[in-house]
Design a protein around this motif. Structure first.
Motif, PDB file in Angstrom:
ATOM      1  N   VAL A  40      -7.938   0.444  -5.608  1.00  0.00           N
ATOM      2  CA  VAL A  40      -7.218  -0.449  -6.510  1.00  0.00           C
ATOM      3  C   VAL A  40      -6.500  -1.550  -5.731  1.00  0.00           C
ATOM      4  O   VAL A  40      -6.522  -2.724  -6.130  1.00  0.00           O
ATOM      5  N   PHE A  41      -5.864  -1.193  -4.622  1.00  0.00           N
ATOM      6  CA  PHE A  41      -5.117  -2.186  -3.846  1.00  0.00           C
ATOM      7  C   PHE A  41      -6.043  -3.272  -3.310  1.00  0.00           C
ATOM      8  O   PHE A  41      -5.738  -4.472  -3.384  1.00  0.00           O
ATOM      9  N   ASP A  42      -7.188  -2.865  -2.742  1.00  0.00           N
ATOM     10  CA  ASP A  42      -8.143  -3.853  -2.230  1.00  0.00           C
ATOM     11  C   ASP A  42      -8.669  -4.733  -3.347  1.00  0.00           C
ATOM     12  O   ASP A  42      -8.889  -5.942  -3.161  1.00  0.00           O
ATOM     13  N   LEU A  43      -8.871  -4.142  -4.522  1.00  0.00           N
ATOM     14  CA  LEU A  43      -9.359  -4.922  -5.666  1.00  0.00           C
ATOM     15  C   LEU A  43      -8.341  -5.969  -6.095  1.00  0.00           C
ATOM     16  O   LEU A  43      -8.690  -7.134  -6.329  1.00  0.00           O
ATOM     17  N   LEU A  44      -7.070  -5.571  -6.171  1.00  0.00           N
ATOM     18  CA  LEU A  44      -6.027  -6.512  -6.573  1.00  0.00           C
ATOM     19  C   LEU A  44      -5.817  -7.587  -5.506  1.00  0.00           C
ATOM     20  O   LEU A  44      -5.642  -8.768  -5.832  1.00  0.00           O
ATOM     21  N   ALA A  45      -5.821  -7.170  -4.231  1.00  0.00           N
ATOM     22  CA  ALA A  45      -5.637  -8.144  -3.158  1.00  0.00           C
ATOM     23  C   ALA A  45      -6.799  -9.130  -3.112  1.00  0.00           C
ATOM     24  O   ALA A  45      -6.610 -10.345  -2.923  1.00  0.00           O
ATOM     25  N   GLY A  46      -8.003  -8.632  -3.300  1.00  0.00           N
ATOM     26  CA  GLY A  46      -9.160  -9.511  -3.284  1.00  0.00           C
ATOM     27  C   GLY A  46      -9.189 -10.485  -4.448  1.00  0.00           C
ATOM     28  O   GLY A  46      -9.695 -11.607  -4.327  1.00  0.00           O
ATOM     29  N   SER A  47      -8.631 -10.078  -5.579  1.00  0.00           N
ATOM     30  CA  SER A  47      -8.631 -10.959  -6.748  1.00  0.00           C
ATOM     31  C   SER A  47      -7.759 -12.192  -6.548  1.00  0.00           C
ATOM     32  O   SER A  47      -7.948 -13.200  -7.234  1.00  0.00           O
ATOM     33  N   VAL A  48      -6.807 -12.127  -5.599  1.00  0.00           N
ATOM     34  CA  VAL A  48      -5.949 -13.287  -5.329  1.00  0.00           C
ATOM     35  C   VAL A  48      -6.255 -13.878  -3.952  1.00  0.00           C
ATOM     36  O   VAL A  48      -5.474 -14.659  -3.411  1.00  0.00           O
ATOM     37  N   GLY A  49      -7.390 -13.479  -3.377  1.00  0.00           N
ATOM     38  CA  GLY A  49      -7.823 -14.069  -2.122  1.00  0.00           C
ATOM     39  C   GLY A  49      -7.173 -13.509  -0.878  1.00  0.00           C
ATOM     40  O   GLY A  49      -7.215 -14.151   0.181  1.00  0.00           O
ATOM     41  N   LEU A  50      -6.577 -12.324  -0.949  1.00  0.00           N
ATOM     42  CA  LEU A  50      -5.932 -11.715   0.216  1.00  0.00           C
ATOM     43  C   LEU A  50      -6.847 -10.675   0.842  1.00  0.00           C
ATOM     44  O   LEU A  50      -7.635 -10.023   0.154  1.00  0.00           O
ATOM     45  N   ASN A  51      -6.717 -10.513   2.131  1.00  0.00           N
ATOM     46  CA  ASN A  51      -7.478  -9.501   2.859  1.00  0.00           C
ATOM     47  C   ASN A  51      -6.501  -8.630   3.644  1.00  0.00           C
ATOM     48  O   ASN A  51      -6.426  -8.678   4.875  1.00  0.00           O
ATOM     49  N   ALA A  52      -5.700  -7.843   2.910  1.00  0.00           N
ATOM     50  CA  ALA A  52      -4.650  -7.041   3.517  1.00  0.00           C
ATOM     51  C   ALA A  52      -5.252  -5.832   4.219  1.00  0.00           C
ATOM     52  O   ALA A  52      -6.190  -5.207   3.709  1.00  0.00           O
ATOM     53  N   PRO A  53      -4.742  -5.484   5.396  1.00  0.00           N
ATOM     54  CA  PRO A  53      -5.258  -4.300   6.109  1.00  0.00           C
ATOM     55  C   PRO A  53      -4.883  -3.018   5.373  1.00  0.00           C
ATOM     56  O   PRO A  53      -3.814  -2.911   4.769  1.00  0.00           O
ATOM     57  N   SER A  54      -5.757  -2.047   5.440  1.00  0.00           N
ATOM     58  CA  SER A  54      -5.517  -0.779   4.764  1.00  0.00           C
ATOM     59  C   SER A  54      -4.559   0.080   5.582  1.00  0.00           C
ATOM     60  O   SER A  54      -4.635   0.127   6.810  1.00  0.00           O
ATOM     61  N   ILE A  55      -3.632   0.746   4.889  1.00  0.00           N
ATOM     62  CA  ILE A  55      -2.703   1.644   5.583  1.00  0.00           C
ATOM     63  C   ILE A  55      -3.010   3.100   5.290  1.00  0.00           C
ATOM     64  O   ILE A  55      -2.270   3.992   5.718  1.00  0.00           O
ATOM     65  N   ILE A  56      -4.095   3.361   4.565  1.00  0.00           N
ATOM     66  CA  ILE A  56      -4.437   4.734   4.230  1.00  0.00           C
ATOM     67  C   ILE A  56      -4.713   5.520   5.514  1.00  0.00           C
ATOM     68  O   ILE A  56      -5.249   4.987   6.497  1.00  0.00           O
ATOM     69  N   TYR A  57      -4.317   6.786   5.523  1.00  0.00           N
ATOM     70  CA  TYR A  57      -4.486   7.691   6.646  1.00  0.00           C
ATOM     71  C   TYR A  57      -3.665   7.256   7.862  1.00  0.00           C
ATOM     72  O   TYR A  57      -4.093   7.404   9.009  1.00  0.00           O
ATOM     73  N   THR A  58      -2.502   6.700   7.601  1.00  0.00           N
ATOM     74  CA  THR A  58      -1.555   6.341   8.660  1.00  0.00           C
ATOM     75  C   THR A  58      -0.200   6.946   8.329  1.00  0.00           C
ATOM     76  O   THR A  58       0.037   7.424   7.213  1.00  0.00           O
ATOM     77  N   ARG A  59       0.703   6.893   9.324  1.00  0.00           N
ATOM     78  CA  ARG A  59       2.055   7.400   9.100  1.00  0.00           C
ATOM     79  C   ARG A  59       2.766   6.586   8.027  1.00  0.00           C
ATOM     80  O   ARG A  59       3.550   7.137   7.244  1.00  0.00           O
ATOM     81  N   SER A  60       2.487   5.299   7.956  1.00  0.00           N
ATOM     82  CA  SER A  60       3.109   4.447   6.940  1.00  0.00           C
ATOM     83  C   SER A  60       2.732   4.905   5.538  1.00  0.00           C
ATOM     84  O   SER A  60       3.564   4.888   4.621  1.00  0.00           O
ATOM     85  N   ALA A  61       1.481   5.303   5.358  1.00  0.00           N
ATOM     86  CA  ALA A  61       1.042   5.785   4.050  1.00  0.00           C
ATOM     87  C   ALA A  61       1.757   7.080   3.685  1.00  0.00           C
ATOM     88  O   ALA A  61       2.139   7.291   2.523  1.00  0.00           O
ATOM     89  N   VAL A  62       1.951   7.956   4.669  1.00  0.00           N
ATOM     90  CA  VAL A  62       2.664   9.213   4.416  1.00  0.00           C
ATOM     91  C   VAL A  62       4.106   8.927   4.011  1.00  0.00           C
ATOM     92  O   VAL A  62       4.630   9.527   3.065  1.00  0.00           O
ATOM     93  N   VAL A  63       4.768   8.003   4.719  1.00  0.00           N
ATOM     94  CA  VAL A  63       6.147   7.641   4.380  1.00  0.00           C
ATOM     95  C   VAL A  63       6.202   7.044   2.974  1.00  0.00           C
ATOM     96  O   VAL A  63       7.115   7.355   2.194  1.00  0.00           O
ATOM     97  N   LEU A  64       5.235   6.198   2.634  1.00  0.00           N
ATOM     98  CA  LEU A  64       5.185   5.633   1.282  1.00  0.00           C
ATOM     99  C   LEU A  64       5.094   6.732   0.238  1.00  0.00           C
ATOM    100  O   LEU A  64       5.776   6.697  -0.797  1.00  0.00           O
ATOM    101  N   GLY A  65       4.259   7.738   0.503  1.00  0.00           N
ATOM    102  CA  GLY A  65       4.116   8.843  -0.438  1.00  0.00           C
ATOM    103  C   GLY A  65       5.373   9.682  -0.556  1.00  0.00           C
ATOM    104  O   GLY A  65       5.775  10.056  -1.667  1.00  0.00           O
ATOM    105  N   THR A  66       6.016   9.987   0.573  1.00  0.00           N
ATOM    106  CA  THR A  66       7.229  10.805   0.512  1.00  0.00           C
ATOM    107  C   THR A  66       8.375  10.044  -0.155  1.00  0.00           C
ATOM    108  O   THR A  66       9.165  10.642  -0.902  1.00  0.00           O
ATOM    109  N   VAL A  67       8.474   8.743   0.096  1.00  0.00           N
ATOM    110  CA  VAL A  67       9.512   7.949  -0.575  1.00  0.00           C
ATOM    111  C   VAL A  67       9.290   7.978  -2.079  1.00  0.00           C
ATOM    112  O   VAL A  67      10.238   8.165  -2.867  1.00  0.00           O
ATOM    113  N   TYR A  68       8.063   7.805  -2.495  1.00  0.00           N
ATOM    114  CA  TYR A  68       7.759   7.804  -3.926  1.00  0.00           C
ATOM    115  C   TYR A  68       8.080   9.157  -4.570  1.00  0.00           C
ATOM    116  O   TYR A  68       8.668   9.218  -5.661  1.00  0.00           O
ATOM    117  N   VAL A  69       7.704  10.235  -3.898  1.00  0.00           N
ATOM    118  CA  VAL A  69       7.883  11.570  -4.479  1.00  0.00           C
ATOM    119  C   VAL A  69       9.355  11.962  -4.535  1.00  0.00           C
ATOM    120  O   VAL A  69       9.832  12.506  -5.536  1.00  0.00           O
TER     121      VAL A  69
END
Length: 314
Positions: free
Chosen positions: A158-187
């Motif tokens: 979903v993130f890549d789809l939304l970023a691509g729709s506005v012309g952005l090529n954001a790097p993926s953070i999945i399977y990184t420590r940042s993604a884990v922190v994002l998940g724990t903050v959300y939970v």
């Protein structure tokens, strides 16, 4: 016959003189009897498993032996040596666990405090719908919510789809420590937000009026009145988030993709795949000691009686 005399004639053993109730002589009577179900539940579901884990941590195999001669501290030695030397996964596990928990606590505080302040002091009309919206996710399984983040962050998700729709090529953070922190903050965000919100909402408005009468502006009122009085909520919320994120396993497994090892995921691995229950138990005891020490140290910095009296006086 007066009402007092009538009551004393019906329950003479309950009162020894007007206005004073006698304490029950039996430990099974109130309030002891009323506490028995809770104490039994705690003994069966909390104390019992902890005792079992401690016993397993000093065993040589996956069977409990009550003979002290058969006990060993080999599992603890392996963990301590591995952590201090950085060998194996223990150094990485310790670093990841501490960093993820600390970052989760800091980010949750930065996000929660302004929102809690706004809900407690500014929002009036839509406060109830907002609070309900914040509570509803707690009724959903953590697995489902974290899987939602996986589908959002995964490559071509979903993130890549939304970023691509506005012309952005954001790097993926999945399977990184940042993604884990994002998940724990959300939970665990609600566990920071609600203590701070309750702490701010129980501040007596007369204190702010007095500060205003003495010439304090909004900024001065916030710094000298609201911020210090909201400290208990910040401390309790930080304790909740830090301790809970120490045991975050689902977030590390799903958002870390099995490459971000934490204490919780390592304990699960020891009990499950490697079938080394003494080692898993020793790690669990270590994590329990860390959370206990953190809880005791943090709770000693606040006055729970003062907080309770403040909330009851409103």
């Amino acid at each position: 016959m007066s009402v007092r005399e009538f009551v004393r004639s019906k329950v003479p053993a309950a009162i020894d003189r007007p206005g004073r109730r006698l304490a029950s002589a039996s430990p099974l009577g109130p309030p002891g009897g009323l506490m028995l179900p809770l104490l039994a539940l705690l003994a069966f579901m909390f104390v019992g498993p902890i005792v079992a884990i401690v016993l397993f941590s000093v065993q040589t195999e996956n069977v409990i032996s009550l003979s002290v001669a058969d006990w060993t501290l080999e599992a603890y030695r392996e963990i301590v040596q591995g952590t201090l030397s950085g060998e194996g996964v223990y150094g990485e596990v310790t670093l990841n666990t501490i960093v993820i928990s600390a970052l989760t606590t800091v980010v949750a505080f930065v996000v929660s405090y302004p929102a809690a302040y706004a809900l407690a002091t500014k929002v009036r009309r839509f406060k109830l719908p907002i609070l309900i919206a914040l509570i509803i996710p707690l009724f959903t399984s953590v697995n489902i919510r974290v899987y939602g983040w996986v589908l959002f962050l995964i490559n071509d998700g979903v993130f890549d789809l939304l970023a691509g729709s506005v012309g952005l090529n954001a790097p993926s953070i999945i399977y990184t420590r940042s993604a884990v922190v994002l998940g724990t903050v959300y939970v665990y965000l609600p566990y920071m937000l609600f203590p701070i919100y309750l702490s701010i909402s129980t501040i007596d408005e007369s204190l702010l009026e007095a500060a205003s009468d003495l010439g304090a502006g909004r900024t001065k009122q916030f710094v000298d009145v609201i911020l210090p009085l909201s400290k208990p909520g910040v401390i309790i919320g930080s304790l909740f988030v830090f301790v809970l994120s120490l045991g975050a396993e689902v977030e590390a497994e799903l958002l870390g993709g099995g490459t971000i090892y934490t204490a919780a995921s390592n304990i699960s691995y020891s009990f499950g795949y490697s079938q080394n229950w003494p080692l898993g138990s020793a790690q669990a005891v270590g994590l329990l000691l860390i959370t206990t020490v953190c809880g005791v140290v943090i709770l000693r910095t606040i006055d729970l009686t003062e907080i309770a009296s403040r909330g009851g006086s409103r």
